[in-house]
Design a protein around this motif. Structure first.
Motif, PDB file in Angstrom:
ATOM      1  N   ASP A   1       0.842  -1.192   0.000  1.00  0.00           N
ATOM      2  CA  ASP A   1       0.000   0.000   0.000  1.00  0.00           C
ATOM      3  C   ASP A   1       0.881   1.248   0.000  1.00  0.00           C
ATOM      4  OD1 ASP A   1      -2.236   1.582   0.039  1.00  0.00           O
ATOM      5  OD2 ASP A   1      -2.983   0.901   1.965  1.00  0.00           O
ATOM      6  N   VAL A   2       0.281   2.354  -0.395  1.00  0.00           N
ATOM      7  CA  VAL A   2       0.913   3.677  -0.358  1.00  0.00           C
ATOM      8  C   VAL A   2       0.026   4.577   0.477  1.00  0.00           C
ATOM      9  CG1 VAL A   2       1.747   5.630  -1.695  1.00  0.00           C
ATOM     10  CG2 VAL A   2       1.901   3.326  -2.655  1.00  0.00           C
ATOM     11  N   TRP A   3       0.594   5.196   1.510  1.00  0.00           N
ATOM     12  CA  TRP A   3      -0.154   6.090   2.380  1.00  0.00           C
ATOM     13  C   TRP A   3       0.311   7.520   2.148  1.00  0.00           C
ATOM     14  CZ3 TRP A   3      -0.056   3.049   7.687  1.00  0.00           C
ATOM     15  CH2 TRP A   3      -0.908   1.943   7.565  1.00  0.00           C
ATOM     16  N   PHE A   4      -0.642   8.405   1.863  1.00  0.00           N
ATOM     17  CA  PHE A   4      -0.333   9.812   1.648  1.00  0.00           C
ATOM     18  C   PHE A   4      -0.942  10.662   2.769  1.00  0.00           C
ATOM     19  CE2 PHE A   4       0.173   8.041  -2.604  1.00  0.00           C
ATOM     20  CZ  PHE A   4       1.339   8.655  -3.024  1.00  0.00           C
ATOM     21  N   LYS A   5      -2.222  11.020   2.601  1.00  0.00           N
ATOM     22  CA  LYS A   5      -2.849  11.940   3.557  1.00  0.00           C
ATOM     23  C   LYS A   5      -3.602  11.207   4.660  1.00  0.00           C
ATOM     24  CE  LYS A   5      -4.867  14.077   0.135  1.00  0.00           C
ATOM     25  NZ  LYS A   5      -5.702  14.989  -0.657  1.00  0.00           N
ATOM     26  N   GLU A   6      -3.944   9.937   4.431  1.00  0.00           N
ATOM     27  CA  GLU A   6      -4.741   9.208   5.406  1.00  0.00           C
ATOM     28  C   GLU A   6      -3.844   8.549   6.457  1.00  0.00           C
ATOM     29  OE1 GLU A   6      -4.357   6.258   1.963  1.00  0.00           O
ATOM     30  OE2 GLU A   6      -3.715   8.256   2.534  1.00  0.00           O
ATOM     31  N   ASN A   7      -4.488   7.997   7.475  1.00  0.00           N
ATOM     32  CA  ASN A   7      -3.820   7.105   8.425  1.00  0.00           C
ATOM     33  C   ASN A   7      -2.742   7.795   9.256  1.00  0.00           C
ATOM     34  OD1 ASN A   7      -5.357   5.007   7.294  1.00  0.00           O
ATOM     35  ND2 ASN A   7      -3.831   4.718   5.701  1.00  0.00           N
ATOM     36  N   SER A   8      -3.168   8.596  10.203  1.00  0.00           N
ATOM     37  CA  SER A   8      -2.257   9.201  11.170  1.00  0.00           C
ATOM     38  C   SER A   8      -2.579   8.622  12.543  1.00  0.00           C
ATOM     39  CB  SER A   8      -2.432  10.718  11.183  1.00  0.00           C
ATOM     40  OG  SER A   8      -1.582  11.314  12.125  1.00  0.00           O
ATOM     41  N   GLN A   9      -1.540   8.458  13.373  1.00  0.00           N
ATOM     42  CA  GLN A   9      -1.714   7.868  14.708  1.00  0.00           C
ATOM     43  C   GLN A   9      -2.288   6.449  14.606  1.00  0.00           C
ATOM     44  OE1 GLN A   9      -0.816   9.283  17.684  1.00  0.00           O
ATOM     45  NE2 GLN A   9       0.003  11.086  16.667  1.00  0.00           N
ATOM     46  N   ILE A  10      -1.530   5.578  13.945  1.00  0.00           N
ATOM     47  CA  ILE A  10      -1.982   4.223  13.669  1.00  0.00           C
ATOM     48  C   ILE A  10      -1.071   3.209  14.359  1.00  0.00           C
ATOM     49  CG2 ILE A  10      -2.302   2.483  11.860  1.00  0.00           C
ATOM     50  CD1 ILE A  10      -4.395   4.714  11.869  1.00  0.00           C
ATOM     51  N   THR A  11      -1.685   2.156  14.915  1.00  0.00           N
ATOM     52  CA  THR A  11      -0.945   1.001  15.415  1.00  0.00           C
ATOM     53  C   THR A  11      -1.387  -0.232  14.629  1.00  0.00           C
ATOM     54  OG1 THR A  11      -0.719   1.905  17.653  1.00  0.00           O
ATOM     55  CG2 THR A  11      -0.459  -0.473  17.402  1.00  0.00           C
ATOM     56  N   LEU A  12      -0.421  -0.915  14.018  1.00  0.00           N
ATOM     57  CA  LEU A  12      -0.695  -2.131  13.256  1.00  0.00           C
ATOM     58  C   LEU A  12       0.058  -3.282  13.907  1.00  0.00           C
ATOM     59  CD1 LEU A  12      -1.888  -3.594  10.790  1.00  0.00           C
ATOM     60  CD2 LEU A  12       0.145  -2.888   9.495  1.00  0.00           C
ATOM     61  N   ILE A  13      -0.687  -4.297  14.360  1.00  0.00           N
ATOM     62  CA  ILE A  13      -0.118  -5.454  15.040  1.00  0.00           C
ATOM     63  C   ILE A  13      -0.368  -6.692  14.184  1.00  0.00           C
ATOM     64  CG2 ILE A  13      -0.159  -6.859  17.145  1.00  0.00           C
ATOM     65  CD1 ILE A  13      -1.365  -4.398  18.578  1.00  0.00           C
ATOM     66  N   ILE A  14       0.687  -7.478  13.959  1.00  0.00           N
ATOM     67  CA  ILE A  14       0.559  -8.722  13.202  1.00  0.00           C
ATOM     68  C   ILE A  14       1.062  -9.865  14.060  1.00  0.00           C
ATOM     69  CG2 ILE A  14       1.172  -9.974  11.103  1.00  0.00           C
ATOM     70  CD1 ILE A  14       1.693  -7.303   9.743  1.00  0.00           C
ATOM     71  N   ASN A  15       0.190 -10.824  14.336  1.00  0.00           N
ATOM     72  CA  ASN A  15       0.545 -12.004  15.120  1.00  0.00           C
ATOM     73  C   ASN A  15       0.596 -13.222  14.205  1.00  0.00           C
ATOM     74  OD1 ASN A  15       0.507 -10.531  17.585  1.00  0.00           O
ATOM     75  ND2 ASN A  15      -1.712 -10.802  17.741  1.00  0.00           N
ATOM     76  N   SER A  16       1.728 -13.930  14.212  1.00  0.00           N
ATOM     77  CA  SER A  16       1.899 -15.113  13.369  1.00  0.00           C
ATOM     78  C   SER A  16       1.889 -16.366  14.230  1.00  0.00           C
ATOM     79  CB  SER A  16       3.225 -15.030  12.603  1.00  0.00           C
ATOM     80  OG  SER A  16       3.290 -13.850  11.835  1.00  0.00           O
ATOM     81  N   GLU A  17       1.066 -17.343  13.851  1.00  0.00           N
ATOM     82  CA  GLU A  17       1.009 -18.598  14.600  1.00  0.00           C
ATOM     83  C   GLU A  17       2.041 -19.584  14.043  1.00  0.00           C
ATOM     84  OE1 GLU A  17      -3.049 -19.895  14.878  1.00  0.00           O
ATOM     85  OE2 GLU A  17      -3.657 -18.139  16.061  1.00  0.00           O
ATOM     86  N   ASN A  18       1.658 -20.550  13.203  1.00  0.00           N
ATOM     87  CA  ASN A  18       2.589 -21.532  12.654  1.00  0.00           C
ATOM     88  C   ASN A  18       2.460 -21.616  11.140  1.00  0.00           C
ATOM     89  OD1 ASN A  18       3.626 -23.012  15.253  1.00  0.00           O
ATOM     90  ND2 ASN A  18       1.387 -22.949  15.474  1.00  0.00           N
ATOM     91  N   ASP A  19       3.621 -21.778  10.469  1.00  0.00           N
ATOM     92  CA  ASP A  19       3.651 -21.992   9.016  1.00  0.00           C
ATOM     93  C   ASP A  19       2.981 -20.854   8.259  1.00  0.00           C
ATOM     94  OD1 ASP A  19       4.783 -24.831   8.982  1.00  0.00           O
ATOM     95  OD2 ASP A  19       3.001 -25.090  10.248  1.00  0.00           O
ATOM     96  N   THR A  20       3.274 -19.622   8.642  1.00  0.00           N
ATOM     97  CA  THR A  20       2.697 -18.452   7.979  1.00  0.00           C
ATOM     98  C   THR A  20       3.754 -17.733   7.152  1.00  0.00           C
ATOM     99  OG1 THR A  20       3.164 -16.846   9.730  1.00  0.00           O
ATOM    100  CG2 THR A  20       1.144 -18.164   9.942  1.00  0.00           C
TER     101      THR A  20
END
Length: 219
Positions: free
Chosen positions: A63-82
């Motif tokens: 993705d490309v972020w320009f004017k949107e998405n300020s003060q963002i937290t992105l969490i990615i949890n990986s289990e097995n074989d991902t």
């Protein structure tokens, strides 16, 4: 088939999805199954999105972020074989504050995180990126690359943090921030290219990302 899904209180999982996501709540937990590709992510300001990758699932996020998405937290949890390939471009049209958390919680996971950040006269970028490889996990690969280019005086701040609690892992991360190379700019101008267009060429070259599979990322 590419499509768009609105994630609200009635939707909490994706299975073999490709397309655009629009998140309509500030705190969202989304479960992923199968092969998924997010081509555009629309978030509310001051929001947290947690992506839970279940066993044998994959995520490609470009993705490309320009004017949107300020003060963002992105969490990615990986289990097995991902498998995860995150390819994010941020060009600040205003101040950005982004927190990335990648938690490797199981075995046989492969994560490739790439972020290219660019500031001009409009906004600064603050990025805190944390990678956690949990204890007693095996055969994980975690690769992270953060790159920043400052066009004007607005700063870029990277705070990378890699916490490895397992011995059976290949974990690499690096972060670099630079200003425009004056010699490169001089060379382009010496070929008759006006300064503004020369800066645009340098910027476009910086924003061209290439993943390990050899596919070009088109902004």
């Amino acid at each position: 088939m590419k499509n768009k899904i609105i994630i609200d209180e009635q939707v909490d999982s994706l299975n073999h999805f490709e397309g655009e996501l629009q998140i309509t709540k500030n705190d969202c937990l989304l479960h992923l199954y199968g092969v998924n590709k997010i081509t555009k992510l629309n978030l509310l300001e001051h929001s947290t999105l947690t992506l839970q990758l279940h066993d044998e699932s994959s995520l490609t996020f470009e993705d490309v972020w320009f004017k949107e998405n300020s003060q963002i937290t992105l969490i990615i949890n990986s289990e097995n074989d991902t498998k995860i390939f995150l390819n994010l471009v941020i060009e600040a049209q205003r101040d950005y504050h982004l927190t990335l958390k990648n938690n490797v919680l199981g075995n046989n996971n492969h994560s490739n995180i790439q972020v290219h950040a660019l500031t001009n006269h409009s906004g600064s970028i603050y990025l805190k990126s944390t990678g956690l490889i949990a204890s007693h996990t095996q055969n994980n690969e975690f690769l992270e690359e953060l790159k920043g280019l400052i066009l004007e005086q607005k700063p870029i701040i990277f705070l990378p943090d890699l916490m490895v609690e397992s011995d059976d892992v290949n974990a690499i991360h690096n972060a670099t921030i630079k200003c425009i190379d004056e010699m490169e700019l001089f060379y382009l101008q010496s070929k008759g290219i006006p300064k503004k267009f020369a800066i645009d060429l340098i910027k476009d070259g910086f924003l061209q990302l290439k993943n390990q599979g050899g596919e070009n990322y088109e902004s």
